[in-house]
Each structure stands twice: as C-alpha cells, then as structure tokens.
Design an enzyme around this catalytic site. Structure first.
Site, PDB file in Angstrom:
ATOM      1  N   ALA A   1      -8.891  -0.459  16.121  1.00  0.00           N
ATOM      2  CA  ALA A   1     -10.088  -0.181  16.925  1.00  0.00           C
ATOM      3  C   ALA A   1     -11.001  -1.403  17.019  1.00  0.00           C
ATOM      4  O   ALA A   1     -11.635  -1.616  18.045  1.00  0.00           O
ATOM      5  CB  ALA A   1     -10.856   0.998  16.344  1.00  0.00           C
ATOM      6  N   GLU A   2     -11.052  -2.209  15.963  1.00  0.00           N
ATOM      7  CA  GLU A   2     -11.981  -3.353  15.971  1.00  0.00           C
ATOM      8  C   GLU A   2     -11.687  -4.305  17.124  1.00  0.00           C
ATOM      9  O   GLU A   2     -12.561  -4.975  17.632  1.00  0.00           O
ATOM     10  CB  GLU A   2     -11.877  -4.139  14.655  1.00  0.00           C
ATOM     11  CG  GLU A   2     -12.784  -3.629  13.570  1.00  0.00           C
ATOM     12  CD  GLU A   2     -12.526  -2.185  13.189  1.00  0.00           C
ATOM     13  OE1 GLU A   2     -11.353  -1.817  12.986  1.00  0.00           O
ATOM     14  OE2 GLU A   2     -13.488  -1.416  13.122  1.00  0.00           O
TER      15      GLU A   2
ATOM     16  N   CYS B   1     -10.292 -12.819   8.221  1.00  0.00           N
ATOM     17  CA  CYS B   1      -9.035 -13.149   7.532  1.00  0.00           C
ATOM     18  C   CYS B   1      -9.232 -14.191   6.431  1.00  0.00           C
ATOM     19  O   CYS B   1      -8.569 -14.137   5.404  1.00  0.00           O
ATOM     20  CB  CYS B   1      -7.997 -13.665   8.520  1.00  0.00           C
ATOM     21  SG  CYS B   1      -7.251 -12.369   9.527  1.00  0.00           S
ATOM     22  N   HIS B   2     -10.109 -15.170   6.670  1.00  0.00           N
ATOM     23  CA  HIS B   2     -10.208 -16.293   5.735  1.00  0.00           C
ATOM     24  C   HIS B   2     -11.437 -16.228   4.831  1.00  0.00           C
ATOM     25  O   HIS B   2     -11.676 -17.161   4.071  1.00  0.00           O
ATOM     26  CB  HIS B   2     -10.152 -17.625   6.499  1.00  0.00           C
ATOM     27  CG  HIS B   2      -8.793 -17.903   7.066  1.00  0.00           C
ATOM     28  ND1 HIS B   2      -7.731 -18.302   6.285  1.00  0.00           N
ATOM     29  CD2 HIS B   2      -8.311 -17.784   8.325  1.00  0.00           C
ATOM     30  CE1 HIS B   2      -6.653 -18.444   7.056  1.00  0.00           C
ATOM     31  NE2 HIS B   2      -6.975 -18.136   8.295  1.00  0.00           N
TER      32      HIS B   2
ATOM     33  N   GLU C   1       0.807  -1.226   0.000  1.00  0.00           N
ATOM     34  CA  GLU C   1       0.000   0.000   0.000  1.00  0.00           C
ATOM     35  C   GLU C   1       0.838   1.273   0.000  1.00  0.00           C
ATOM     36  O   GLU C   1       0.300   2.373   0.087  1.00  0.00           O
ATOM     37  CB  GLU C   1      -0.952  -0.013   1.214  1.00  0.00           C
ATOM     38  CG  GLU C   1      -1.930  -1.187   1.169  1.00  0.00           C
ATOM     39  CD  GLU C   1      -3.018  -1.149   2.232  1.00  0.00           C
ATOM     40  OE1 GLU C   1      -2.950  -0.289   3.139  1.00  0.00           O
ATOM     41  OE2 GLU C   1      -3.929  -1.986   2.159  1.00  0.00           O
TER      42      GLU C   1
ATOM     43  N   ASN D   1     -13.176   4.954  13.788  1.00  0.00           N
ATOM     44  CA  ASN D   1     -14.491   4.544  14.278  1.00  0.00           C
ATOM     45  C   ASN D   1     -14.462   4.187  15.754  1.00  0.00           C
ATOM     46  O   ASN D   1     -13.412   4.106  16.374  1.00  0.00           O
ATOM     47  CB  ASN D   1     -14.964   3.323  13.478  1.00  0.00           C
ATOM     48  CG  ASN D   1     -13.998   2.155  13.595  1.00  0.00           C
ATOM     49  OD1 ASN D   1     -12.968   2.149  12.932  1.00  0.00           O
ATOM     50  ND2 ASN D   1     -14.302   1.186  14.432  1.00  0.00           N
TER      51      ASN D   1
ATOM     52  N   THR E   1      -8.995   5.270  16.701  1.00  0.00           N
ATOM     53  CA  THR E   1      -7.589   5.196  16.303  1.00  0.00           C
ATOM     54  C   THR E   1      -7.326   6.081  15.087  1.00  0.00           C
ATOM     55  O   THR E   1      -8.191   6.270  14.239  1.00  0.00           O
ATOM     56  CB  THR E   1      -7.188   3.746  15.990  1.00  0.00           C
ATOM     57  OG1 THR E   1      -8.135   3.186  15.081  1.00  0.00           O
ATOM     58  CG2 THR E   1      -7.162   2.920  17.261  1.00  0.00           C
TER      59      THR E   1
ATOM     60  N   ASP F   1     -18.707   1.783  11.671  1.00  0.00           N
ATOM     61  CA  ASP F   1     -17.291   1.770  11.265  1.00  0.00           C
ATOM     62  C   ASP F   1     -16.995   2.886  10.254  1.00  0.00           C
ATOM     63  O   ASP F   1     -16.145   2.747   9.387  1.00  0.00           O
ATOM     64  CB  ASP F   1     -16.898   0.391  10.689  1.00  0.00           C
ATOM     65  CG  ASP F   1     -15.394   0.221  10.528  1.00  0.00           C
ATOM     66  OD1 ASP F   1     -14.631   1.050  11.064  1.00  0.00           O
ATOM     67  OD2 ASP F   1     -14.980  -0.734   9.839  1.00  0.00           O
TER      68      ASP F   1
ATOM     69  N   ASN G   1     -11.802   4.347   1.112  1.00  0.00           N
ATOM     70  CA  ASN G   1     -11.029   3.836   2.237  1.00  0.00           C
ATOM     71  C   ASN G   1      -9.701   4.593   2.315  1.00  0.00           C
ATOM     72  O   ASN G   1      -9.669   5.806   2.158  1.00  0.00           O
ATOM     73  CB  ASN G   1     -10.891   2.314   2.119  1.00  0.00           C
ATOM     74  CG  ASN G   1     -10.749   1.661   3.480  1.00  0.00           C
ATOM     75  OD1 ASN G   1      -9.721   1.835   4.125  1.00  0.00           O
ATOM     76  ND2 ASN G   1     -11.754   0.949   3.941  1.00  0.00           N
TER      77      ASN G   1
HETATM   78 CA    CA Z   1     -12.482   0.279  11.485  1.00  0.00          CA
END
Ligand code: CA
Length: 729
Positions: free
Chosen positions: A204-205, A648-649, A91, A290, A270, A335, A425
């Site tokens: 944050a999640e 993740c999956h 990124e 968020n 965050t 979020d 995003n």
């Molecule tokens: Ca978030």
C-alpha cells in the site's frame, strides 16, 4: 505365504494411495498428505502435525501436545538445525505433515526437510526478479506455506501464487495474481478453504488497490476476487465486491478529485497477512491494511471513513460475497492496518457461548468481535500510553479520538504511540483455551507524523514510499543522549491478555523491540523467541519463565510443534530483518549488535546439538572520503535520502545489519561508482534498482554528499550511538 505377501503389497499400495502412515513407534497415528483437508483443518488433529500456519482454521496457534510441558521444558535442546540460503528476514512458521517439514524463506523460496532428522528433501526457488526487492516495503520475507491434500502453496514477492507437489517440490501450477507492473508483493500465507486457495498482497505504501483472490486448488483457475477499495474510475470490476462497493463503500470516499488522492494511488487497503476461515459459520475474514497515501487529508480530502481500510471484512468463501465488516480505524491516517493475525474462539459472555474473533491490530486496542453479527463487543488497550484515541464508544463502535492526532488537520508535528510499525505487527499471537489468555507480542515504538513540509514530500512518485507526509520525522537528531533515550524507549512486551477482563493477566518486559511471535500448548506453555537471540518458554497460566535458550540470532517468526515417532519437537526460524530493522536502523535498536543468522532450529527434550561458534568480526576501521558539496547540496541530499533511501538503508544512513550500511560502502568515495548504482542500476540483481525515474544524476550525487557527512559523523560517534562499539554485521 503368497497370500500373506499379497496382503502386504495391498497394504503398501493403500499406503501410497492414501498417503497414510501408521506410526509404529509412537502413540499417534499420523495422518498422511491426502488427509489434510477442510475436515482435518477444523481441529488441526491430535498435534502430530502442524498442518497450517495457525495450526487449525481457528488459527489459535495452540497445540494439544503435552509431552513437552511446564515441568520438563527446561530440558529442551537442539535436535537439528539447517542454515537458510538468504541473510534476510525469516518470518515463516514451519508447517509439518506426516514427518515432513515445509518452510518458506526469503525471496519466496520453499524448503522441505525430514522433520525428525533434518535431512533436506527438496527445495524450490521461484526465481523472483531481485529488482522487485525495492517494492518490498518490509523486506523480501515470506510468512509461510499452505498445505492441502498433498500440495504446498506459496505466494511470491513478484505476485505469483504457486502450487507445488509436496512429495517432490515440482511446480504443479502458477497463477499471476498481480499485474507484473504493479507495486504489490506477496509475503503472506495462502489459506485453503473448500478447495480454493485465497491470497492477498502487500504494498500500500507504494500505491496499490487492495484485493484478495480465490483460485481453484487443483487448476489455479481464478474463482473470485474481492476489492477492498472502490474502483478509481467508478466502474464495476466484474468482481465479487462490485455490489457492496457501489452501495456502501464508495460513499465513504471523497467525491472531489484532488491531486495525489485515492484515485491516483488506488487507496491502499492491501490484505497482506490475516485471511482466516470460520468453519463454524462458513465465513472468511480479511484483515485489511492502511490507506495510501497515509495522510487522510491528501487521500480523501479529509472526508469519509474510507471503507474498507483498516477493517475486518467477512466474506462467503464460495463466492467472495460480502457478509459484514467492522472498521477499527475510520479515516485511517497513521498506517494503522487491520492486517494483524486473527484468532477465532468461543467465549462465555453473560452465561452464553459467543462465537468471537480476537484481534490486536497496530492501533493498540484489543478487539473482541461477534462473528455472527460483526458487532464489536469490546475494545481495550493492550499497550500503555496510546495517544491517538482514549478508547471506543461501544454503542457506535467508533474510537474517541485525540484531535492532536489528526496531523493532517492541525498541520503540526504529532508525536505518537503507536507508530506506523504498530503496537502489534504481523508477529503471530496465540490463544490457550485452558487459560483463556491471548499471548500478544506487543511493540513499544513511538513515532512522529507530520504533514508534508515541501512539495517533494507530498507529490506521488513512482519509487519509494508515498505517505503524503514528511518522512524526515523518521530521522533521529545527532544527539547521542537523545538517541540513547530513544533506544531505551523502543522495547517490546509479551502481553498475556484476558479478553474477558480487557486487561493483561501477566506481562514480560523485553529490552528490545520486534520480538518473535508466540505459540502455546496444552502443556501449560507459551513459547516466544526474542530480538536478543533467545528462545523462551513461560508457564501459560502464570507467566513464570521456564526456558531461556541462546539461539545466537534474533527470532521474528512464530514456532510450531509436532510429533514424530513418539517424540515432540518445537521448530522456529532465526534471523534479523523485516520492517523494523530496515526502518529503525542500527542506531535505534537495542538489539543492533545481535547477529543476523538465517537458520531453522528444531528442539526436543534432551537435544544435544550445538550451534557453530559465531565468527569473529574484526572492528570496523572508519576511513570516510573527504566531505564535498555545499550546505544546500547536503540538505537536498538529506531530503531525497529520507524520501527514497531511508526505509531500506535506515534513518541517518545508519546501517541495520540486513542491508548494506551506506556509510561504510566503497561506492561513496567515487562519483562514477555511485552513479552506476543509483542511476544506472548495476546492482538491480540485489534489489537495488535504478532511481533514475525519481532522481537526476546531480540529485543522486547530493545524496552521496549527505551520506559522506554521515560517515564522518559515524566515525566520531558510532561507538557511543550503537553502544559497545560493536559493528553491524
Ligand atoms: Ca502499511
């Protein structure tokens, strides 16, 4: 003769001392390492360097270079490329100073290259504990380095801020910005202001209390810290934020303790991407994230705006003292971060020059904010079909909400646009002063929110997402036509937005979502890579497509441009990865068959280098083990998969081409192997830690039973679901 030699020696010594380098072949005098300071970053210079992530302090990602322009951009080809070490999301925007390029890659590694030839100069690996990967919500990415007076700064996934010698790559200092036991990870770019390096973090999640910290650029010593949410114990932190949290922010959070609320989670907030310095007003702007949990009913008992979540906060960079804030999404429950890139500009409004800040956050509205007062001047949708709010009341600065969006109040499923991935995003946007347009890499990704249906979904857990909502809504039903319809609806758009009219001047539709960031130049150009493996250029004024180069893999990053020896180059990274493929999965993405190739590519006019041919991948032969377990076992396994594994999956356990496709894993055939991974954590070196803290061995095996059913389903339907039957790579 001796005298002449003496002069040459003196000139050479001067060159070493200042780092200055006269460019004998080119028209530009390239400022050297030592010249990159606050004065230089006010403008970013003549375009020979790309000295910071957003080009200059205004972060417009606009270069004054014109050698490559709308007339000749069709002749761009590859000058050189370099394969990167990890097949994870890439990124970073390449930073270039004095003919040297600095790129950060996955796992917070930094690589330096000769920017003209691609010759590797040095590399730095902070040796992040890979077990940390499980705390990286959105892949183990890094969005780039900062350069300041000969030092390179990088933040790491495990919460360090590191200073490197730009000439050698040797570490000069390291500051631990996060408690190693915390849930935070750094993926964002440090910014350097008045000899202070400022860094935030994400996470944050998982449960976190957001802050940013400023460190002395020479020593790494902490100068100040600003917290974005109140102290859960109501105590002062001894930080720059104490005063404003006490007098203002605390009143916007529920005073009544509730299980799983902000006191337990830290509240979120965050600052994981935008931190932008305003050199004209000497102010620093934070884009705040968020809330945690997402569900405002759980987080704050449904009460209060919850400052400074989803806000732009202005601080004094010397002390971290609060100046003003504007909250884009009060009482955030979706979020909807305000962490997205911030651009500073000067705009004519009613005949007057107004210093403005442009922002296109996740919630789908484009904000113009007066930088002097912090007043919101306009808020207009930059995507179609926003469901959560009709618009903004310009008098109060507050959104006009759709009551159905408050799933925490209605108790009902709410189908939303935008989703938690946002209408925009982290992908860089850019601004061209000549056209007055902001080029936004916009997302069309619908989503669903639902209050927790079972205690398992509401309770805080030490691993995985804590949203206070039902993650089950991220799963797609097993209906091929439905999945195809969802795929068709998940798209992207390049939006050339005119802040003066509040409307797009032109747009480009992309068939897939999660396309690259944008960069614009005085050559009337906008550059953008796509999820479909193309690198494109458009005329900045009209949107006419002028270049479409096949670069084999997806492009997430924003490009940079620079000049060495009189030749202009364009640099960017390719890969798949980041939040989108992890969360959306293989079945949900039109781009799913595009390979994941982590690579740095540099273009120039007439470049003739060819990329290596793609390796042949034989079709996958499905051979799933026999199904086992009762219907209740499989249902329990599905519930725990959604809670702990899905982000993740992939939804439905359908692999995403970045992390292993569990349906095709040998581990699902054997209970002992599965337990050794999920419970004993034998693969923690790859980022797959033990889940023993949240799953019993029996529950882990129920997850296996569920994944086996998914493998059987995949054998039957994958060809139709993923389109073309191409295997994930
Ligand atoms: Ca978030």
């Amino acid at each position: 003769m001796i005298k002449k030699l003496g002069l040459v020696a003196a000139a050479a010594a001067l060159m070493v001392m200042t780092g200055s380098c006269q460019n004998k072949d080119g028209p530009t005098d390239v400022p050297g390492f030592a010249a990159i300071d606050g004065e230089y970053l006010k403008t970013g210079g003549d375009g020979s360097n790309w000295a910071m992530t957003g080009f200059s302090y205004n972060e417009q990602r606009h270069s004054p270079l014109t050698q490559i322009n709308a007339d000749n951009v069709k002749d761009l080809g590859i000058a050189w490329f370099a394969d990167l070490p990890d097949a994870r999301g890439q990124e970073a925007t390449p930073v270039v100073v004095d003919g040297k390029m600095f790129v950060s890659t996955a796992w917070s590694k930094v690589l330096a290259f000769d920017a003209k030839t691609g010759k590797p100069l040095w590399s730095f690996d902070p040796e992040v504990d890979k077990a940390r990967g499980v705390k990286a919500c959105c892949d183990v990415v890094n969005r780039g380095v900062a350069f300041w007076k000969g030092s390179v700064f990088v933040g790491t996934i495990d919460g360090r801020l590191i200073s490197l010698d730009a000439s050698t790559g040797k570490q000069l200092w390291s500051a631990q910005t996060l408690d190693p036991k915390s849930n935070g990870t750094i993926t964002g770019v440090p910014r350097v202001v008045k000899d202070k390096v400022v860094i935030g973090f994400g996470g944050a999640e998982f449960g976190a209390r957001g802050y940013v910290t400023a460190y002395d650029a020479d020593t790494g010593k902490q100068v100040w810290r600003f917290y974005t949410t109140p102290n859960p114990k109501g105590e002062p932190d001894g930080a720059a934020s104490d005063e404003i949290l006490k007098t203002s922010a605390i009143k916007t959070w529920s005073a009544k303790p509730k299980k799983g609320d902000w006191r337990e989670s830290g509240g979120g907030g965050t600052v994981w991407d935008a931190i932008v310095y305003d050199a004209e007003l000497d102010q620093l702007y934070l884009g705040v994230g968020n809330g945690n949990p997402w569900n405002h009913g759980v987080r704050s008992n449904g009460e209060g705006d919850n400052l400074f979540l989803s806000s732009i906060v202005a601080l004094k960079p010397d002390t971290g003292e609060y100046v003003w804030h504007y909250q884009e999404t009060p009482a955030e429950s979706w979020d909807y971060t305000a962490t997205q890139p911030i651009i500073l500009a000067t705009e004519k409004r009613d005949g007057k020059d107004v210093k403005v800040l442009y922002h296109a956050p996740k919630n789908g509205f484009f904000f113009t904010i007066d930088r002097v007062s912090g007043k919101m001047l306009s808020a207009d949708p930059f995507i179609d079909g926003i469901t959560w709010a009709k618009g903004y009341d310009l008098k109060t600065g507050r959104p006009i909400e759709n009551p159905e969006a408050r799933y925490e109040k209605t108790g009902k499923l709410y189908l939303a646009n935008p989703s938690p991935l946002g209408a925009h995003n982290w992908h860089p946007m850019s601004y061209n002063p000549a056209t007055g347009l902001v080029y936004i890499p916009a997302l069309y990704i619908g989503g669903a929110y639902m209050p927790p249906a079972a205690p398992n979904e509401q309770e805080r857990k030490p691993l995985g997402f804590n949203t206070g909502g039902a993650m089950a809504t991220a799963d797609l039903p097993d209906d091929v036509n439905f999945v195809k319809a969802v795929k068709a609806a998940i798209t992207g758009k390049l939006v050339a937005f005119d802040p003066r009219t509040g409307k797009a001047k032109w747009t480009v539709d992309h068939p897939a979502s999660w396309n690259g960031g944008t960069m614009t130049t005085a050559g009337n150009l906008v550059f953008q890579g796509t999820a479909m493996g193309e690198f494109r250029a458009y005329a900045a004024d009209s949107g006419k497509q002028l270049l479409n180069l096949n670069v084999q893999s997806g492009v997430l990053s924003g490009a940079s441009t620079y000049m060495v020896d009189g030749e202009q180059y364009v640099a960017f990274l390719t890969s798949k990865g980041g939040a989108f493929p992890l969360v959306i999965g293989y079945a949900g993405a039109t781009s799913s068959a595009i390979p994941n190739i982590p690579r740095l590519i540099v273009l120039k006019l007439g470049g003739k280098v060819a990329l290596p041919a793609l390796p042949e991948t034989p079709p996958y032969v499905w051979d799933p083990p026999a199904k086992f377990g009762t219907a209740a076992d499989i249902a329990a396994g599905q519930s725990n998969f959604q809670r702990y594994c899905l982000v993740c999956h992939g939804p439905g356990a359908v692999g995403n081409g970045v992390l292993p496709d569990l349906r095709k894993s040998a581990a699902i055939a054997d209970a002992g192997t599965w337990k050794s991974v999920v419970i004993d954590g034998v693969l923690k070196g790859n980022g797959m830690v033990s889940f023993a803290a949240v799953l019993t061995p029996k529950e882990a095996d129920q997850v296996r039973a569920y994944v086996v059913t998914r493998a059987h389903y995949g054998k039957e339907h994958d060809a139709a679901l993923v389109g073309g039957g191409k295997p994930a790579r």
